[in-house]
Design a protein around this motif. Structure first.
Motif, mmCIF file in Angstrom:
data_model
loop_
_atom_site.group_PDB
_atom_site.id
_atom_site.type_symbol
_atom_site.label_atom_id
_atom_site.label_comp_id
_atom_site.label_asym_id
_atom_site.label_seq_id
_atom_site.Cartn_x
_atom_site.Cartn_y
_atom_site.Cartn_z
ATOM 1 N N UNK A 1 -7.302 37.734 21.453
ATOM 2 C CA UNK A 1 -7.798 38.137 20.336
ATOM 3 C C UNK A 1 -8.888 38.327 20.558
ATOM 4 N N UNK A 2 -8.996 39.562 21.624
ATOM 5 C CA UNK A 2 -11.185 39.378 22.366
ATOM 6 C C UNK A 2 -11.759 38.280 21.859
ATOM 7 N N UNK A 3 -11.536 37.592 22.904
ATOM 8 C CA UNK A 3 -11.660 36.297 22.860
ATOM 9 C C UNK A 3 -12.462 35.734 24.713
ATOM 10 N N UNK A 4 -13.079 35.031 25.407
ATOM 11 C CA UNK A 4 -13.366 35.154 26.784
ATOM 12 C C UNK A 4 -11.496 34.215 27.160
ATOM 13 N N UNK A 5 -10.750 34.461 27.955
ATOM 14 C CA UNK A 5 -9.629 33.486 28.023
ATOM 15 C C UNK A 5 -9.269 32.966 29.260
ATOM 16 N N UNK A 6 -10.275 33.449 30.657
ATOM 17 C CA UNK A 6 -10.074 32.418 31.613
ATOM 18 C C UNK A 6 -10.926 31.718 31.339
ATOM 19 N N UNK A 7 -10.587 30.766 32.218
ATOM 20 C CA UNK A 7 -11.103 29.875 32.508
ATOM 21 C C UNK A 7 -12.189 29.765 32.869
ATOM 22 N N UNK B 1 -12.244 47.437 21.271
ATOM 23 C CA UNK B 1 -13.800 47.304 21.726
ATOM 24 C C UNK B 1 -13.650 46.888 23.231
ATOM 25 N N UNK B 2 -15.435 46.866 23.160
ATOM 26 C CA UNK B 2 -16.056 47.128 24.935
ATOM 27 C C UNK B 2 -15.848 45.936 25.384
ATOM 28 N N UNK B 3 -15.355 45.737 26.465
ATOM 29 C CA UNK B 3 -15.845 44.923 27.164
ATOM 30 C C UNK B 3 -16.907 44.264 28.110
ATOM 31 N N UNK B 4 -17.996 44.039 29.257
ATOM 32 C CA UNK B 4 -18.636 43.658 30.282
ATOM 33 C C UNK B 4 -18.896 43.118 31.185
ATOM 34 N N UNK B 5 -18.638 43.679 32.311
ATOM 35 C CA UNK B 5 -18.092 42.819 33.420
ATOM 36 C C UNK B 5 -19.642 42.259 33.843
ATOM 37 N N UNK B 6 -19.242 40.749 34.107
ATOM 38 C CA UNK B 6 -20.154 39.399 34.363
ATOM 39 C C UNK B 6 -21.057 39.754 35.029
ATOM 40 N N UNK B 7 -20.989 40.641 36.205
ATOM 41 C CA UNK B 7 -22.796 40.699 36.548
ATOM 42 C C UNK B 7 -23.314 41.827 36.809
ATOM 43 N N UNK B 8 -22.515 42.745 36.489
ATOM 44 C CA UNK B 8 -22.988 44.288 36.710
ATOM 45 C C UNK B 8 -22.961 44.685 35.762
ATOM 46 N N UNK B 9 -23.676 46.433 35.278
ATOM 47 C CA UNK B 9 -23.856 46.910 34.442
ATOM 48 C C UNK B 9 -22.133 48.062 34.589
ATOM 49 N N UNK B 10 -21.502 47.144 34.093
ATOM 50 C CA UNK B 10 -20.142 47.691 34.134
ATOM 51 C C UNK B 10 -19.752 47.687 32.867
ATOM 52 N N UNK B 11 -18.268 48.126 32.035
ATOM 53 C CA UNK B 11 -17.631 48.113 31.089
ATOM 54 C C UNK B 11 -16.103 48.972 30.973
ATOM 55 N N UNK B 12 -15.237 47.934 30.276
ATOM 56 C CA UNK B 12 -14.213 48.539 30.485
ATOM 57 C C UNK B 12 -13.818 48.727 28.768
ATOM 58 N N UNK C 1 -10.378 41.904 28.414
ATOM 59 C CA UNK C 1 -11.132 41.036 28.733
ATOM 60 C C UNK C 1 -11.809 40.663 30.229
ATOM 61 N N UNK C 2 -12.762 40.203 30.738
ATOM 62 C CA UNK C 2 -12.932 40.261 32.401
ATOM 63 C C UNK C 2 -12.888 38.367 32.795
ATOM 64 N N UNK C 3 -12.387 38.533 33.882
ATOM 65 C CA UNK C 3 -12.528 37.340 34.991
ATOM 66 C C UNK C 3 -14.212 36.914 34.745
ATOM 67 N N UNK C 4 -13.829 35.837 35.312
ATOM 68 C CA UNK C 4 -15.881 35.404 35.205
ATOM 69 C C UNK C 4 -16.077 36.024 36.267
ATOM 70 N N UNK D 1 -15.151 38.843 37.740
ATOM 71 C CA UNK D 1 -15.307 40.330 37.648
ATOM 72 C C UNK D 1 -14.399 41.030 38.299
ATOM 73 N N UNK D 2 -13.525 39.930 38.685
ATOM 74 C CA UNK D 2 -12.251 41.075 39.707
ATOM 75 C C UNK D 2 -11.268 41.189 39.179
ATOM 76 N N UNK D 3 -10.728 41.040 37.545
ATOM 77 C CA UNK D 3 -9.817 40.665 37.480
ATOM 78 C C UNK D 3 -10.048 41.066 35.351
ATOM 79 N N UNK D 4 -8.821 42.127 35.211
ATOM 80 C CA UNK D 4 -9.414 41.956 33.647
ATOM 81 C C UNK D 4 -7.721 42.099 33.058
ATOM 82 N N UNK D 5 -7.948 41.162 31.850
ATOM 83 C CA UNK D 5 -7.012 40.718 31.307
ATOM 84 C C UNK D 5 -6.545 41.988 30.211
#
Length: 459
Positions: A43-49, A386-397, A433-436, A438-442
């Motif tokens: 549901x478009x949240x931050x789902x990674x611990x 929806x667009x999701x953003x990398x947690x540290x870089x100007x990358x989006x998915x 959504x990105x992992x914290x 930035x190495x994974x996208x769920x």
């Protein structure tokens, strides 16, 4: 990709090495993480611990079935083993219902929608009958986030309706959400006139909620101080920046955006409905500054609201309109399907979907401080998520053509070349959504009639 001129050769070499590693054109390694014959909705949240070991989700039976869902679960990213995080008591077809769960950015805490208990045919789960529930996994305890007071005289810092899709701020000390008011719902039912309007609210952890009488019907004692931050009106005047619905909101950056004087301002971006000069509905991108002190009454009226009016924003909750598209070939933000305005993690850019000159839904960016929007995707078919953003870089998915794509932008909003990181699936992925780290996208994907979780890992 257009780059700023490097100061020296070493900087150039390092930048090329980092970007070639982060933004490789290779397909990422994709695995299906869940397999049980039930739904696993993110549901478009931050789902990674915070440590990226778990992904949390709800098990609603269908997209709109939160009221029928009793369980919040999480799945281990490596082993695929699942664990129940929270389960309601006395669940039935009318509720209370739980869903739309999200992990705190640095603590083992989760927040999710929780319908009002007890529930029945006469008092079912509904948009105006729900609260935020927080689970602390460290202490194995849970509590109501927002207080609810639906009996006059109303209480500033408590709300009177339902909060929805709660999102943690970057420091975890605030939660933002959309809101529907129970008193306005009842007033609309009684009069037949428009009162039940959606808007945006926030709650602050470090400002204790006032006490409410839980002896009164459907009142609940929460822990956080809660206010609405956007005034909405039932009949906005044509050509004026009056909003009839505020929704699809998102925190701007992890620490807000940087103002001209160098200070940082906490804010939420959102989509707002208004009317053009010709009286047509138009959806545009807005931003609202969130004051540090949210317990000070603003000029629009009492924080608690009245029997005939919504709770009003605190002093300093300033709304700005960012997009002005009424004269475009295809005016407004895309409303063909539900999507959220989102923000780069540094708070510089906001992203949203709108139609290009060919009528195709594309990704657009606009600076959070204001300015001209810029199209940054150029596909032959419409972007699907929806667009999701990398947690540290100007990358989006995002999703397009039933594939997950990633791209990057420079400081001038100039995009690189979008890269598909997955194959073309039989059905479109969603809720990415990105992992914290930035190495994974769920992402979610439908498999044989059930919503499953997949993870794509960067090579």
């Amino acid at each position: 990709m257009t780059l700023n001129k490097p100061k020296n050769y070493l900087f150039t070499a390092l930048f090329i090495m980092v970007t070639s590693t982060l933004f490789s054109q290779e397909l990422w390694q994709v695995k299906q993480l869940t397999h049980q014959k039930k739904n696993h909705a993110m549901d478009n949240n931050q789902n990674f611990s915070p440590d990226d070991v778990w992904i949390v989700y709800d098990t609603r039976p269908n997209e709109g079935g939160i009221g029928e869902n009793a369980i919040i679960e999480k799945v281990n990213v490596e082993s695929g083993k699942t664990k129940v995080v929270y389960q309601t008591t006395h669940a039935n077809e009318y509720g209370p219902g739980v869903g739309a769960v999200s992990y705190h950015p640095s603590k083992n805490e989760l927040v999710f929608i929780h319908g009002l208990p007890p529930s029945s045919k006469e008092k079912p789960y509904a948009m105006h009958r729900r609260l935020g529930r927080i689970v602390d996994e460290t202490t194995n305890s849970s509590y109501w986030m927002d207080s609810r007071d639906v009996e006059a005289p109303f209480t500033a810092g408590a709300l009177r309706g339902g909060t929805h899709r709660h999102q943690w701020s970057g420091d975890g000390n605030w939660l933002g959400y959309t809101y529907n008011d129970a008193l306005m719902y009842d007033l609309e039912e009684k009069t037949g006139e428009t009162y039940n309007l959606r808007t945006v609210g926030v709650s602050k952890r470090n400002l204790k909620s006032p006490s409410v009488s839980t002896k009164k019907a459907e009142n609940f004692q929460g822990e956080w101080f809660s206010v609405l931050v956007v005034k909405v009106v039932p009949n906005p005047r044509p050509g004026k920046e009056e909003i009839s619905k505020a929704y699809s909101d998102w925190w701007v950056g992890q620490k807000g955006y940087q103002k001209a004087d160098g200070s940082r301002q906490m804010a939420r971006a959102f989509l707002g409905d208004l009317k053009t000069e010709k009286g047509k509905k138009l959806t545009e991108v807005f931003i609202v500054d969130i004051p540090e002190e949210i317990d000070i009454e603003g000029p629009e009226g009492p924080l608690a609201g009245t029997s005939t009016t919504m709770p009003m924003p605190p002093a300093g909750a300033e709304v700005r309109r960012l997009t002005y598209t009424e004269n475009a070939k295809y005016p407004g933000v895309t409303t063909d399907f539900r999507h959220w305005v989102t923000s780069s993690m540094d708070g510089v850019f906001l992203s949203y979907l709108a139609k290009d000159e060919n009528g195709i839904d594309q990704v657009f960016l606009i600076p959070a401080i204001g300015g001209e929007p810029k199209q940054v995707s150029f596909h032959d078919t419409s972007v699907q998520s929806t667009v999701r953003w990398h947690p540290k870089a100007k990358e989006f998915a995002y999703v397009c053509n039933n594939q997950v794509y990633v791209n990057t932008v420079d400081e001038g909003m100039n995009p690189s070349k979008a890269s598909a990181i997955t194959e073309t699936f039989d059905t479109a992925p969603y809720a990415i959504n990105y992992s914290n780290d930035g190495k994974k996208i769920a992402f979610n994907k439908d498999v044989e009639g059930h919503v499953q979780i997949f993870v794509a890992e960067r090579p």
